[in-house]
Motif scaffolding. Sequence first.
Motif, PDB file in Angstrom:
ATOM      1  N   PHE A  55      54.060  50.363  71.000  1.00  0.00           N
ATOM      2  CA  PHE A  55      55.132  49.858  71.845  1.00  0.00           C
ATOM      3  C   PHE A  55      55.845  50.969  72.602  1.00  0.00           C
ATOM      4  O   PHE A  55      56.868  50.721  73.250  1.00  0.00           O
ATOM      5  CB  PHE A  55      56.121  49.063  70.990  1.00  0.00           C
ATOM      6  N   ALA A  56      55.342  52.200  72.482  1.00  0.00           N
ATOM      7  CA  ALA A  56      55.877  53.344  73.238  1.00  0.00           C
ATOM      8  C   ALA A  56      57.350  53.593  72.941  1.00  0.00           C
ATOM      9  O   ALA A  56      58.144  53.863  73.840  1.00  0.00           O
ATOM     10  CB  ALA A  56      55.644  53.157  74.728  1.00  0.00           C
ATOM     11  N   GLN A  57      57.705  53.504  71.658  1.00  0.00           N
ATOM     12  CA  GLN A  57      59.087  53.715  71.238  1.00  0.00           C
ATOM     13  C   GLN A  57      59.161  54.876  70.246  1.00  0.00           C
ATOM     14  O   GLN A  57      58.150  55.422  69.809  1.00  0.00           O
ATOM     15  CB  GLN A  57      59.628  52.431  70.589  1.00  0.00           C
ATOM     16  N   VAL A  58      60.381  55.249  69.894  1.00  0.00           N
ATOM     17  CA  VAL A  58      60.624  56.195  68.805  1.00  0.00           C
ATOM     18  C   VAL A  58      61.516  55.495  67.788  1.00  0.00           C
ATOM     19  O   VAL A  58      62.215  54.530  68.137  1.00  0.00           O
ATOM     20  CB  VAL A  58      61.303  57.495  69.308  1.00  0.00           C
ATOM     21  N   PRO A  59      61.462  55.974  66.544  1.00  0.00           N
ATOM     22  CA  PRO A  59      60.751  57.138  66.039  1.00  0.00           C
ATOM     23  C   PRO A  59      59.375  56.778  65.469  1.00  0.00           C
ATOM     24  O   PRO A  59      59.048  55.611  65.272  1.00  0.00           O
ATOM     25  CB  PRO A  59      61.665  57.626  64.923  1.00  0.00           C
ATOM     26  N   VAL A  60      58.627  57.827  65.196  1.00  0.00           N
ATOM     27  CA  VAL A  60      57.433  57.768  64.352  1.00  0.00           C
ATOM     28  C   VAL A  60      57.649  58.770  63.234  1.00  0.00           C
ATOM     29  O   VAL A  60      58.165  59.872  63.474  1.00  0.00           O
ATOM     30  CB  VAL A  60      56.151  58.107  65.143  1.00  0.00           C
ATOM     31  N   LEU A  61      57.285  58.408  62.032  1.00  0.00           N
ATOM     32  CA  LEU A  61      57.353  59.341  60.908  1.00  0.00           C
ATOM     33  C   LEU A  61      55.951  59.622  60.412  1.00  0.00           C
ATOM     34  O   LEU A  61      55.188  58.699  60.116  1.00  0.00           O
ATOM     35  CB  LEU A  61      58.183  58.766  59.761  1.00  0.00           C
ATOM     36  N   HIS A  62      55.627  60.915  60.323  1.00  0.00           N
ATOM     37  CA  HIS A  62      54.378  61.338  59.692  1.00  0.00           C
ATOM     38  C   HIS A  62      54.673  61.806  58.273  1.00  0.00           C
ATOM     39  O   HIS A  62      55.539  62.656  58.056  1.00  0.00           O
ATOM     40  CB  HIS A  62      53.726  62.474  60.480  1.00  0.00           C
ATOM     41  N   ASP A  63      53.953  61.236  57.344  1.00  0.00           N
ATOM     42  CA  ASP A  63      53.998  61.652  55.938  1.00  0.00           C
ATOM     43  C   ASP A  63      52.575  62.030  55.567  1.00  0.00           C
ATOM     44  O   ASP A  63      51.767  61.172  55.202  1.00  0.00           O
ATOM     45  CB  ASP A  63      54.511  60.500  55.066  1.00  0.00           C
ATOM     46  N   GLY A  64      52.275  63.309  55.720  1.00  0.00           N
ATOM     47  CA  GLY A  64      50.888  63.729  55.572  1.00  0.00           C
ATOM     48  C   GLY A  64      50.036  63.107  56.669  1.00  0.00           C
ATOM     49  O   GLY A  64      50.361  63.197  57.857  1.00  0.00           O
ATOM     50  N   ASP A  65      48.972  62.414  56.285  1.00  0.00           N
ATOM     51  CA  ASP A  65      48.081  61.784  57.251  1.00  0.00           C
ATOM     52  C   ASP A  65      48.560  60.400  57.674  1.00  0.00           C
ATOM     53  O   ASP A  65      47.960  59.772  58.547  1.00  0.00           O
ATOM     54  CB  ASP A  65      46.670  61.664  56.664  1.00  0.00           C
ATOM     55  N   LEU A  66      49.618  59.922  57.050  1.00  0.00           N
ATOM     56  CA  LEU A  66      50.122  58.588  57.337  1.00  0.00           C
ATOM     57  C   LEU A  66      51.151  58.644  58.459  1.00  0.00           C
ATOM     58  O   LEU A  66      52.114  59.409  58.389  1.00  0.00           O
ATOM     59  CB  LEU A  66      50.756  57.982  56.082  1.00  0.00           C
ATOM     60  N   ALA A  67      50.965  57.818  59.495  1.00  0.00           N
ATOM     61  CA  ALA A  67      51.924  57.713  60.589  1.00  0.00           C
ATOM     62  C   ALA A  67      52.509  56.310  60.574  1.00  0.00           C
ATOM     63  O   ALA A  67      51.778  55.317  60.550  1.00  0.00           O
ATOM     64  CB  ALA A  67      51.259  57.994  61.930  1.00  0.00           C
ATOM     65  N   LEU A  68      53.833  56.225  60.604  1.00  0.00           N
ATOM     66  CA  LEU A  68      54.518  54.938  60.543  1.00  0.00           C
ATOM     67  C   LEU A  68      55.494  54.802  61.704  1.00  0.00           C
ATOM     68  O   LEU A  68      56.207  55.757  62.033  1.00  0.00           O
ATOM     69  CB  LEU A  68      55.303  54.805  59.235  1.00  0.00           C
ATOM     70  N   PHE A  69      55.539  53.605  62.300  1.00  0.00           N
ATOM     71  CA  PHE A  69      56.601  53.272  63.249  1.00  0.00           C
ATOM     72  C   PHE A  69      57.364  52.072  62.695  1.00  0.00           C
ATOM     73  O   PHE A  69      56.999  51.505  61.670  1.00  0.00           O
ATOM     74  CB  PHE A  69      56.036  52.998  64.650  1.00  0.00           C
ATOM     75  N   GLU A  70      58.441  51.697  63.386  1.00  0.00           N
ATOM     76  CA  GLU A  70      59.410  50.677  62.976  1.00  0.00           C
ATOM     77  C   GLU A  70      60.297  51.217  61.848  1.00  0.00           C
ATOM     78  O   GLU A  70      59.834  51.517  60.753  1.00  0.00           O
ATOM     79  CB  GLU A  70      58.756  49.356  62.546  1.00  0.00           C
ATOM     80  N   THR A  71      61.587  51.320  62.133  1.00  0.00           N
ATOM     81  CA  THR A  71      62.487  51.960  61.177  1.00  0.00           C
ATOM     82  C   THR A  71      62.585  51.201  59.859  1.00  0.00           C
ATOM     83  O   THR A  71      62.758  51.814  58.809  1.00  0.00           O
ATOM     84  CB  THR A  71      63.890  52.134  61.779  1.00  0.00           C
ATOM     85  N   GLY A  72      62.467  49.884  59.897  1.00  0.00           N
ATOM     86  CA  GLY A  72      62.481  49.142  58.643  1.00  0.00           C
ATOM     87  C   GLY A  72      61.314  49.521  57.761  1.00  0.00           C
ATOM     88  O   GLY A  72      61.471  49.746  56.549  1.00  0.00           O
ATOM     89  N   ALA A  73      60.118  49.611  58.346  1.00  0.00           N
ATOM     90  CA  ALA A  73      58.935  49.998  57.589  1.00  0.00           C
ATOM     91  C   ALA A  73      59.039  51.439  57.092  1.00  0.00           C
ATOM     92  O   ALA A  73      58.633  51.757  55.969  1.00  0.00           O
ATOM     93  CB  ALA A  73      57.686  49.822  58.454  1.00  0.00           C
ATOM     94  N   ILE A  74      59.594  52.298  57.938  1.00  0.00           N
ATOM     95  CA  ILE A  74      59.744  53.704  57.543  1.00  0.00           C
ATOM     96  C   ILE A  74      60.697  53.829  56.359  1.00  0.00           C
ATOM     97  O   ILE A  74      60.408  54.525  55.380  1.00  0.00           O
ATOM     98  CB  ILE A  74      60.232  54.548  58.737  1.00  0.00           C
ATOM     99  N   LEU A  75      61.840  53.143  56.418  1.00  0.00           N
ATOM    100  CA  LEU A  75      62.799  53.240  55.309  1.00  0.00           C
ATOM    101  C   LEU A  75      62.261  52.583  54.043  1.00  0.00           C
ATOM    102  O   LEU A  75      62.543  53.054  52.937  1.00  0.00           O
ATOM    103  CB  LEU A  75      64.148  52.644  55.706  1.00  0.00           C
ATOM    104  N   LEU A  76      61.487  51.525  54.186  1.00  0.00           N
ATOM    105  CA  LEU A  76      60.860  50.922  53.014  1.00  0.00           C
ATOM    106  C   LEU A  76      59.868  51.905  52.387  1.00  0.00           C
ATOM    107  O   LEU A  76      59.825  52.060  51.159  1.00  0.00           O
ATOM    108  CB  LEU A  76      60.141  49.633  53.409  1.00  0.00           C
TER     109      LEU A  76
END
Length: 216
Positions: A55-76
């Motif tokens: 969706f061309a938004q921020v943020p993205v969080l990288h945790d090692g090889d895992l990349a996550l978007f959506e802040t709800g998913a990231i905080l979970l």
Amino acid sequence: MYTLTTFRSVPSFAVGHVRDLRVRWALEEAGQSYDLRLIGFEDKESPAYRREQPFAQVPVLHDGDLALFETGAILLHLGERHPVLLPRDPAARAQATMWMFAALNSVEPYVGNLANLVAFSMDQPWAEAQRPVLEEIALKRLGQVDDWLEGRTFLAGEFGAADILMTTVVRLLDGMGYVERFARLAAWRDRCTARPAYRKALAAQVAQYVVEPAVA
């Protein structure tokens, strides 16, 4: 080590409200260090970035090889690794997760619509008629959260990811006087934003976007 992707620069009205604040705050609460990867607005539509964030938004969080978007998913995800953000007891965890979803699904759409109208559209001919409609549902939602907070310090037991998400939603109305109509809600917001981790996360975001004046 976590790597947080966010914008290199944003308009002045967005400073302090870019959604990477939610992730910064969570990482600070958990005592986790992180690196920043800064992108420009021109980068967000690139094929490489769209493979990470469709969706061309921020943020993205990288945790090692895992990349996550959506802040709800990231905080979970962070809560699964750091109990300070999400309790381990199954019943308490379910309650906290419920309020994470509530912040993003039952409150943010209505608060966000009102905030956007007041901030950006009040010069439009249709805005004056639309404002009472948006105010009614946003105030109803704020009042419902205020009711829930009766006898509670935080949304779901101890402070956690649900409070982070809901605080950043409520803050969309900063300076507009709506939240202050609800005593419990305003007091809860103030408790959350007084936390050292929040203050550190906010200061880091603000400092990132401050442009020092040129020296004559």
